[in-house]
Each structure stands twice: as C-alpha cells, then as structure tokens.
Design a protein around this motif. Structure first.
Motif, PDB file in Angstrom:
ATOM      1  N   ARG A  48       0.873  -1.172   0.000  1.00 45.58           N
ATOM      2  CA  ARG A  48       0.000   0.000   0.000  1.00 45.58           C
ATOM      3  C   ARG A  48       0.909   1.220   0.000  1.00 45.58           C
ATOM      4  O   ARG A  48       1.841   1.289   0.810  1.00 45.58           O
ATOM      5  CB  ARG A  48      -0.872  -0.019   1.262  1.00 45.58           C
ATOM      6  N   TYR A  59      -3.066  11.488   6.419  1.00 46.51           N
ATOM      7  CA  TYR A  59      -3.291  10.108   6.838  1.00 46.51           C
ATOM      8  C   TYR A  59      -2.294   9.173   6.153  1.00 46.51           C
ATOM      9  O   TYR A  59      -2.061   9.278   4.950  1.00 46.51           O
ATOM     10  CB  TYR A  59      -4.717   9.642   6.490  1.00 46.51           C
ATOM     11  N   ASP A  86      -5.152   3.789   0.140  1.00 44.93           N
ATOM     12  CA  ASP A  86      -6.288   4.062   1.035  1.00 44.93           C
ATOM     13  C   ASP A  86      -6.651   5.550   0.964  1.00 44.93           C
ATOM     14  O   ASP A  86      -5.839   6.403   1.308  1.00 44.93           O
ATOM     15  CB  ASP A  86      -5.887   3.679   2.470  1.00 44.93           C
ATOM     16  N   HIS A 137      -9.154   6.751   2.642  1.00 48.42           N
ATOM     17  CA  HIS A 137      -9.587   7.006   4.015  1.00 48.42           C
ATOM     18  C   HIS A 137     -10.804   7.933   4.100  1.00 48.42           C
ATOM     19  O   HIS A 137     -10.799   8.936   4.832  1.00 48.42           O
ATOM     20  CB  HIS A 137      -8.425   7.532   4.865  1.00 48.42           C
ATOM     21  N   GLU A 193      -9.053   2.002  -1.584  1.00 51.42           N
ATOM     22  CA  GLU A 193      -9.795   1.697  -0.360  1.00 51.42           C
ATOM     23  C   GLU A 193     -10.564   2.917   0.153  1.00 51.42           C
ATOM     24  O   GLU A 193     -10.055   4.034   0.088  1.00 51.42           O
ATOM     25  CB  GLU A 193      -8.773   1.240   0.691  1.00 51.42           C
ATOM     26  N   ASP A 194     -11.745   2.666   0.683  1.00 56.35           N
ATOM     27  CA  ASP A 194     -12.573   3.697   1.306  1.00 56.35           C
ATOM     28  C   ASP A 194     -12.547   5.023   0.545  1.00 56.35           C
ATOM     29  O   ASP A 194     -12.216   6.066   1.097  1.00 56.35           O
ATOM     30  CB  ASP A 194     -12.132   3.926   2.761  1.00 56.35           C
ATOM     31  N   GLU A 223     -13.775  -1.484   6.691  1.00 52.42           N
ATOM     32  CA  GLU A 223     -13.041  -1.633   7.949  1.00 52.42           C
ATOM     33  C   GLU A 223     -13.816  -1.057   9.139  1.00 52.42           C
ATOM     34  O   GLU A 223     -13.582  -1.471  10.268  1.00 52.42           O
ATOM     35  CB  GLU A 223     -11.630  -1.030   7.861  1.00 52.42           C
ATOM     36  N   ARG A 273     -13.631  -5.411   3.774  1.00 55.23           N
ATOM     37  CA  ARG A 273     -12.554  -5.205   4.753  1.00 55.23           C
ATOM     38  C   ARG A 273     -12.961  -5.428   6.213  1.00 55.23           C
ATOM     39  O   ARG A 273     -12.187  -5.177   7.128  1.00 55.23           O
ATOM     40  CB  ARG A 273     -11.978  -3.782   4.579  1.00 55.23           C
TER      41      ARG A 273
HETATM   42 CO    CO Z   1      -8.186   1.870   5.752  1.00 51.09          CO
END
Ligand code: CO
Ligand code: EZ4
Length: 402
Positions: free
Chosen positions: A147, A159, A210, A212, A236-237, A262, A283
C-alpha cells in the motif's frame, strides 16, 4: 463445559489494547481482542458491566447460541461498541473450542484452502521520492503487495504518512490532534504518485491505496479513472460508505477495484455493497464485526458475488485479532489479501503468537486454538494511556472525515 470466569485486560505496550479472557471449568481458557481505537474503555465497560455477568455458568461450547444471545438479546443491537464486545467473546470461545479439540482453529473451520496468507505492507513518505523508496524497501523484504501513501504538497500532515517507516500509528496521547484536508490538493497530486511508482518499480507487485473516506462519489470516480493505467489492486474507502447506493456512481466511472468495510460492524452494513457488486473486497475484520462466527457469515455471503476478503490489519487490531483472522482467511475459499502492519516489540511480547512472516505472506503454526496468548504479567507493566485518533478540518475550518 461451563464458563467459570471472564475478565477484561487493558494494556498499553506502545498503544492501547483491550483483551477478554474467558476461563472454563475444565481449565481451558480462550482469548479475544476487544480493542476499539480511541474508545477502549467503552468496550471494556460493556464487557465487564453488561456481558460477563451473563456469561458465567453458560456452556462455552455453544458459540452460535451465545453469539445470538448477545446480538439479539441486547435489544440495542449492532454498533462498534456492542460488536467489538461480541467479537471478543466469540473469538475467545472459538479459541477454547479449538483447544478442546486439540486442533489449530483453521482445522475446525474446514482446514487449509491455501498455504499462507498474502499480506500487504504500508509504504509511505513525505513526498513521491520517499514513498518510492519505502515501497522498494517493502519489495526487498519479500512483499508481493504494497500500500502506498504520500504527503501532499500544501498539506502539513496526512493520513498514512508516519515517522516510523515499519509501522504506522495514527492515535496520539492526549486529546485529538486536528489536521487540515483539501481534496483538490490531494487529487492534483496522487495520480503522479502511482505513475512514478509503476515507472520505477514495474507492475510485478500489487499496488494498493487508502483514500480514508475523504472524497465525494464523483471525485472518487475521477480518481479511479485517472489511475486505471497503474492497475491498482484496490482503492480503499474512496468515500464514507453510510450511503451505500452512492458507490454505484463511482462504479459507473471506473474499473479500479474498490475495497470498503473496515468500520463496518455487521453483515447488514455490507449487504447492499456486496449484493449489488459495488465493491471487490470486503474489509470487515474479526474484532469489529462479530468475531469468527459473523465474519465467516460475511465471507460466505460475499463469495456469492465474487467479493473477496481484504481484512483490516492495522496496529490497533491486536495480535489476537490478527491471529484469529489468519485462521479464518486460511480456511475460506474467497480470501483476497490481508493488511499487515507490524506491531511493536513490546506488543509482540505481551501477546505471544505463532504466526510468522515469510516471503510476502503470514503463516500459522500448529498450536491448538488461534495460537495467540496474553502474558498478563508483562501486560501489567504497561498501564492504559488515553489516546485519540486525529480529526480533520477543511482549510476553511469545516469538519471533515478523517
Ligand atoms: Co483503511
Ligand atoms: O485508520 O486502524 O487501512 N487501514 C486504516 C487504518 C485506520 C486505523 C484506525 O484505527 O485505515 O490505518
């Protein structure tokens, strides 16, 4: 096999962990992770004050019934606090059942479907150069998947970018840190990150990222489309996923695979995304989505829709969660990938375990149960130390998703 005792352990070997230990009349015990980053004491109290009194005297072998008792029986069902508590009970009970059978847990779940669990590491840097170097380092350690996150020009903190290069810990002691976010600055910068990574390091490894929860659906569609040439394993997200229908808009604009879940707690949180083919990887993980029992239910449901698992495995998920998760992922047919952020040496000492990293994957030993223990004596050296995740504001001060 009656449950005779259960207690909650809170320890901070570098970061806070909440662990449940359940003891039975036969002398067998089981361990479950109950850590909810930044809200640890809420779960500890939920367990000690409301769940443990209902467990004493129950048959530890009736895992499904106890799960239903705690889920349906609480009336106020769902949510991260309740589900983390149920997860801890469920994980500890599966640990006991597997120990009683004298088998590693994956055997009770149907046996190995593969030899090891492919994991991805976290490469990050303050700029593209640093991130490239970090990704290269992970590849040299044998990782098959990385990642990559990077600092964004004009934004001070972001982040996923850490001081320590081998593990990342966003929670900080004291009150929540405030960070500043700009989607425009991020979107201007991030395609060049993947372009450079692929140019320099090639396409022979899985590349993940990600977002986030920071973008709107149309922004996420733009990003997914822009990075298609760099063939991400997943994005991701991309957006906060409370409104699951909004993922349809992203899907209409890009074939970049998506991973979400997640922060989901139940199969109901995943249902729309999965049955409408709106994601590629789910996730949800052991500690926040109802333990082995419920995660297996989610994984089985996902398998009908070509959705594979990509379990959350950040440092705030304790070695107990990671160990249990590896057993489940070893057994199910639709395993995808697993996140792996290394824990500190102190954490690994408090939670002795028999999983190990080799050649880009995590492997399990043959210990009965899930193979992770809690050293209560060592844990006692590290008292609870309140910490929070950061919060985010836009440049004009508006609260945003962190
Ligand atoms: Co994440
Ligand atoms: O921010 O686990 O993909 N991993 C992540 C994590 C989460 C933390 C929050 O506690 O998004 O880094």
């Amino acid at each position: 096999m009656k449950i005779t005792n259960a207690r909650v352990n809170i320890t901070c070997p570098g970061r806070n962990f909440v662990t449940l230990k359940i003891e039975t009349e036969k002398g067998l015990y089981g361990i479950g992770d109950a850590t909810l980053n930044g809200r640890e004491l809420a779960v500890a109290s939920y367990l000690s004050d409301h769940v443990i009194p209902c467990l004493i005297g129950r048959d530890a072998q009736r895992i499904e019934d106890i799960w239903q008792y705690l889920y349906r029986g609480s009336y106020w069902r769902g949510g991260p606090v309740t589900m983390s508590a149920i997860s801890a009970v469920d994980t500890a009970l599966w640990d006991i059942k597997a120990k009683a059978a004298n088998m590693p847990l994956y055997q009770l779940l149907g046996g190995k479907s593969r030899d090891g669990i492919m994991v991805y590491g976290h490469a990050n840097g303050r700029d593209i150069e640093e991130s490239c170097a970090a990704a290269e380092k992970f590849l040299s350690l044998g990782y098959k998947a990385v990642r990559v996150q990077s600092g964004v020009p004009g934004l001070e903190t972001i982040y996923g970018v850490s001081k320590d290069k081998m593990f990342y810990e966003p929670a900080t002691k004291g009150l929540p840190v405030e960070q500043v976010w700009s989607s425009a600055k991020y979107l201007n910068h991030i395609p060049a990150l993947f372009e450079t990574i692929r140019e320099r390091l090639g396409y022979e490894f899985h590349l993940l990222h990600d977002v986030h929860h920071r973008l709107t659906p149309i922004e996420a569609g733009q990003l997914g489309k822009a990075v298609e040439p760099y063939r991400l394993f997943w994005l991701e997200d991309p957006v906060p996923a409370e409104n699951q229908e909004s993922l349809r808009l992203i899907r209409q604009h890009t074939t970049t695979p998506l991973a979400i879940g997640e922060i989901f707690n139940t199969i109901w949180d995943c249902k729309t995304l999965i049955e409408n083919h709106l994601i590629d990887y789910i996730r949800t993980t052991i500690v926040h989505a109802g333990g082995i029992t419920h995660l297996r239910r989610i994984a089985d449901f996902a398998s009908l829709y070509h959705v594979r698992t990509g379990c959350h495995g950040a440092t705030d998920l304790s070695p107990v969660c990671l160990g249990a998760s590896l057993h489940l992922n070893l057994a199910i047919p639709n395993f995808g990938i697993h996140e792996y952020m290394r824990h500190t040496k102190e954490t690994d000492e408090v939670f002795p375990h028999d999983y190990y990293f080799e050649n880009g994957a995590l492997y399990l030993g043959d210990k009965p149960g899930h193979g992770v223990d809690l050293d209560e004596e060592k844990a006692a050296h590290y008292p609870y130390n309140p910490a929070y995740l950061p919060v985010n504001r836009l440049e004009d001060g508006t609260m945003w998703n962190w």
